[in-house]
Write an enzyme that holds these catalytic residues in place. Structure first.
Site, PDB file in Angstrom:
ATOM      1  N   SER A 136     -40.207  34.856 -19.587  1.00 28.00           N
ATOM      2  CA  SER A 136     -41.236  34.863 -18.539  1.00 28.00           C
ATOM      3  C   SER A 136     -42.496  34.250 -19.140  1.00 28.00           C
ATOM      4  O   SER A 136     -42.605  34.160 -20.374  1.00 28.00           O
ATOM      5  CB  SER A 136     -41.485  36.321 -18.137  1.00 28.00           C
ATOM      6  N   TYR A 149     -43.197  45.070 -20.022  1.00 28.81           N
ATOM      7  CA  TYR A 149     -42.428  43.856 -19.691  1.00 28.81           C
ATOM      8  C   TYR A 149     -42.744  42.747 -20.697  1.00 28.81           C
ATOM      9  O   TYR A 149     -41.835  42.073 -21.202  1.00 28.81           O
ATOM     10  CB  TYR A 149     -42.786  43.437 -18.261  1.00 28.81           C
TER      11      TYR A 149
HETATM   12  N1  LIG Z   1     -39.257  37.933 -10.624  1.00 30.37           N
HETATM   13  C1  LIG Z   1     -40.128  37.498 -11.531  1.00 30.37           C
HETATM   14  O1  LIG Z   1     -41.346  37.456 -11.274  1.00 30.37           O
HETATM   15  C2  LIG Z   1     -39.642  36.998 -12.859  1.00 30.37           C
HETATM   16  C3  LIG Z   1     -40.486  36.135 -13.583  1.00 30.37           C
HETATM   17  C4  LIG Z   1     -40.073  35.700 -14.834  1.00 30.37           C
HETATM   18  C5  LIG Z   1     -38.841  36.100 -15.340  1.00 30.37           C
HETATM   19  N2  LIG Z   1     -38.039  36.943 -14.628  1.00 30.37           N
HETATM   20  C6  LIG Z   1     -36.761  37.356 -15.228  1.00 30.37           C
HETATM   21  O2  LIG Z   1     -35.711  36.866 -14.429  1.00 30.37           O
HETATM   22  C7  LIG Z   1     -34.558  37.694 -14.598  1.00 30.37           C
HETATM   23  C8  LIG Z   1     -33.959  38.014 -13.237  1.00 30.37           C
HETATM   24  O3  LIG Z   1     -34.865  38.809 -12.520  1.00 30.37           O
HETATM   25  P1  LIG Z   1     -35.113  38.701 -10.955  1.00 30.37           P
HETATM   26  O4  LIG Z   1     -36.538  38.402 -10.769  1.00 30.37           O
HETATM   27  O5  LIG Z   1     -34.087  37.859 -10.311  1.00 30.37           O
HETATM   28  O6  LIG Z   1     -34.949  40.246 -10.575  1.00 30.37           O
HETATM   29  P2  LIG Z   1     -33.909  41.011  -9.622  1.00 30.37           P
HETATM   30  O7  LIG Z   1     -33.863  40.380  -8.286  1.00 30.37           O
HETATM   31  O8  LIG Z   1     -34.286  42.432  -9.741  1.00 30.37           O
HETATM   32  O9  LIG Z   1     -32.505  40.735 -10.336  1.00 30.37           O
HETATM   33  C9  LIG Z   1     -32.168  41.322 -11.571  1.00 30.37           C
HETATM   34  C10 LIG Z   1     -30.685  41.091 -11.803  1.00 30.37           C
HETATM   35  O10 LIG Z   1     -30.332  41.684 -13.058  1.00 30.37           O
HETATM   36  C11 LIG Z   1     -29.229  42.556 -12.840  1.00 30.37           C
HETATM   37  N3  LIG Z   1     -29.269  43.653 -13.810  1.00 30.37           N
HETATM   38  C12 LIG Z   1     -30.281  44.499 -14.096  1.00 30.37           C
HETATM   39  N4  LIG Z   1     -29.905  45.365 -15.051  1.00 30.37           N
HETATM   40  C13 LIG Z   1     -28.618  45.053 -15.377  1.00 30.37           C
HETATM   41  C14 LIG Z   1     -27.678  45.593 -16.272  1.00 30.37           C
HETATM   42  N5  LIG Z   1     -27.962  46.652 -17.061  1.00 30.37           N
HETATM   43  N6  LIG Z   1     -26.439  45.027 -16.356  1.00 30.37           N
HETATM   44  C15 LIG Z   1     -26.137  43.957 -15.588  1.00 30.37           C
HETATM   45  N7  LIG Z   1     -26.983  43.402 -14.708  1.00 30.37           N
HETATM   46  C16 LIG Z   1     -28.212  43.949 -14.598  1.00 30.37           C
HETATM   47  C17 LIG Z   1     -29.386  43.029 -11.383  1.00 30.37           C
HETATM   48  O11 LIG Z   1     -28.134  43.384 -10.822  1.00 30.37           O
HETATM   49  P3  LIG Z   1     -27.589  44.899 -10.620  1.00 30.37           P
HETATM   50  O12 LIG Z   1     -28.748  45.760 -10.251  1.00 30.37           O
HETATM   51  O13 LIG Z   1     -26.557  44.718  -9.563  1.00 30.37           O
HETATM   52  O14 LIG Z   1     -27.007  45.243 -11.938  1.00 30.37           O
HETATM   53  C18 LIG Z   1     -29.832  41.727 -10.728  1.00 30.37           C
HETATM   54  O15 LIG Z   1     -28.739  40.890 -10.461  1.00 30.37           O
HETATM   55  C19 LIG Z   1     -35.030  38.940 -15.363  1.00 30.37           C
HETATM   56  O16 LIG Z   1     -34.604  38.844 -16.693  1.00 30.37           O
HETATM   57  C20 LIG Z   1     -36.545  38.860 -15.279  1.00 30.37           C
HETATM   58  O17 LIG Z   1     -37.167  39.442 -16.407  1.00 30.37           O
HETATM   59  C21 LIG Z   1     -38.403  37.382 -13.376  1.00 30.37           C
END
Ligand SMILES: NC(=O)c1ccc[n+]([C@@H]2O[C@H](COP(=O)([O-])OP(=O)(O)OC[C@H]3O[C@@H](n4cnc5c(N)ncnc54)[C@H](OP(=O)(O)O)[C@@H]3O)[C@@H](O)[C@H]2O)c1
Length: 284
Positions: A136, A149
């Site tokens: 991030s 985070y």
């Molecule tokens: N949204 C933002 O602002 C942002 C910005 C920069 C980086 N990111 C990064 O992008 C990545 C994806 O996040 P997102 O924004 O798409 O959030 P999200 O919509 O909450 O998706 C998170 C994903 O991770 C899975 N997950 C969480 N814990 C897990 C576990 N223990 N085992 C397997 N799967 C798991 C969830 O699926 P289940 O709950 O079905 O397991 C879901 O598919 C993260 O690493 C986050 O740090 C996000």
């Protein structure tokens, strides 16, 4: 074949669909079987092959089973996208802070380490492959109220940096992606008032923006991608001195400045996600 963790929604789903749109076969991993099945159908609708494997990346046994199922089905792994993760908002003085760090480390860092350790022997045996780790902007510059985070995202950056150098001289590439705020359910539990000040009026990226950056990073063998590009100004300022970094971060709390930098150009995070249905409960 492309293996995407955290593929049940948000950025991971977008990455899986983007690769499928390019004709890749995909393996989808996450804990929610129901949501994975929906994404699997979406991939098939694009004419691509998909396998979904219900996986908690914090479980060694589940990750071993995921990798075995992937190789049994497709014979190889070309790209691993380590995307699964969670995020919490809250100040360092909050009693929940240490637990937030532990939980986020467990899902976002140790999960990544476990999956990488299980996949790397296959990539080495093949003699080629690509690993993409999701960090991030917060993995290069922390913000107030995002300490837990940011600690973990910094650790993802360091992990990626070490891994890339350990794999120097092989045909296995390592890319780390640093997106700014993105319109997913990651921070849905935080109210607007709980968000760090600069994030309250920021326009989030779309998951598709991040997915396209991931595909470009793999194609071009990019080591690091920051999204949007204007976020590099903040990182450059931080590299000069924390005083300059903090000044830019504070300036982003002012809407006209965020607007001038292209960070506030439409709906806010909460305005974007408020129209969406709540994510389905996980079925384990
Ligand atoms: N949204 C933002 O602002 C942002 C910005 C920069 C980086 N990111 C990064 O992008 C990545 C994806 O996040 P997102 O924004 O798409 O959030 P999200 O919509 O909450 O998706 C998170 C994903 O991770 C899975 N997950 C969480 N814990 C897990 C576990 N223990 N085992 C397997 N799967 C798991 C969830 O699926 P289940 O709950 O079905 O397991 C879901 O598919 C993260 O690493 C986050 O740090 C996000």
């Amino acid at each position: 074949m492309v293996l995407v963790t955290g593929a049940s929604r948000g950025i991971g789903r977008a990455i899986a669909l983007a690769f499928a749109g390019e004709g890749a076969r995909v393996v989808l991993a996450a804990r929610s079987a129901e949501r994975l099945a929906q994404v699997e159908n979406e991939v098939r609708d694009l004419g691509a092959e998909a396998l979904s494997v219900q996986t908690d990346v914090t479980s060694h046994d589940a990750v071993a089973a995921l990798v075995e199922a992937s190789v049994n089905r497709f014979g190889r792994i070309d790209v691993l996208v380590n995307n699964a993760g969670i995020g919490k908002v809250g100040g360092i003085e909050s009693s929940a802070f240490a637990d937030d760090v532990r939980q986020t480390l467990q899902a976002s860092l140790f999960g990544m380490i476990t999956v990488t350790q299980h996949v790397l022997p296959i990539l080495r045996q093949q003699g080629s492959g690509a690993i993409v780790n999701m960090s991030s902007v917060m993995g290069r510059k922390a913000f107030a109220r995002f300490g837990s985070y940011a600690i973990v995202m910094h650790s993802v950056s360091a992990f990626s940096d070490s891994l890339r150098q350990e794999l120097a001289g092989t045909d296995i590439g390592v890319s780390v992606i640093h997106p700014a705020l993105t319109a997913t359910d990651l921070l849905r539990e935080a109210t607007e008032a709980e968000m760090p000040a600069p994030f309250r009026h920021m326009t989030p990226l779309s998951p598709d923006d991040v997915a396209h950056a991931v595909i470009a990073a793999v194609r071009r063998g990019k080591r690091r991608v920051v999204l949007p590009r204007t976020a590099n100004m903040l990182l450059l300022g931080e590299a000069v001195s924390p005083r300059v970094g903090d000044t830019i971060a504070a300036a982003l709390t002012r809407r006209p400045i965020a607007k001038a930098l292209g960070m506030s150009r439409g709906k806010t995070y909460h305005e974007t996600i408020s129209n969406r249905p709540e994510p389905a409960t996980r079925s384990r």
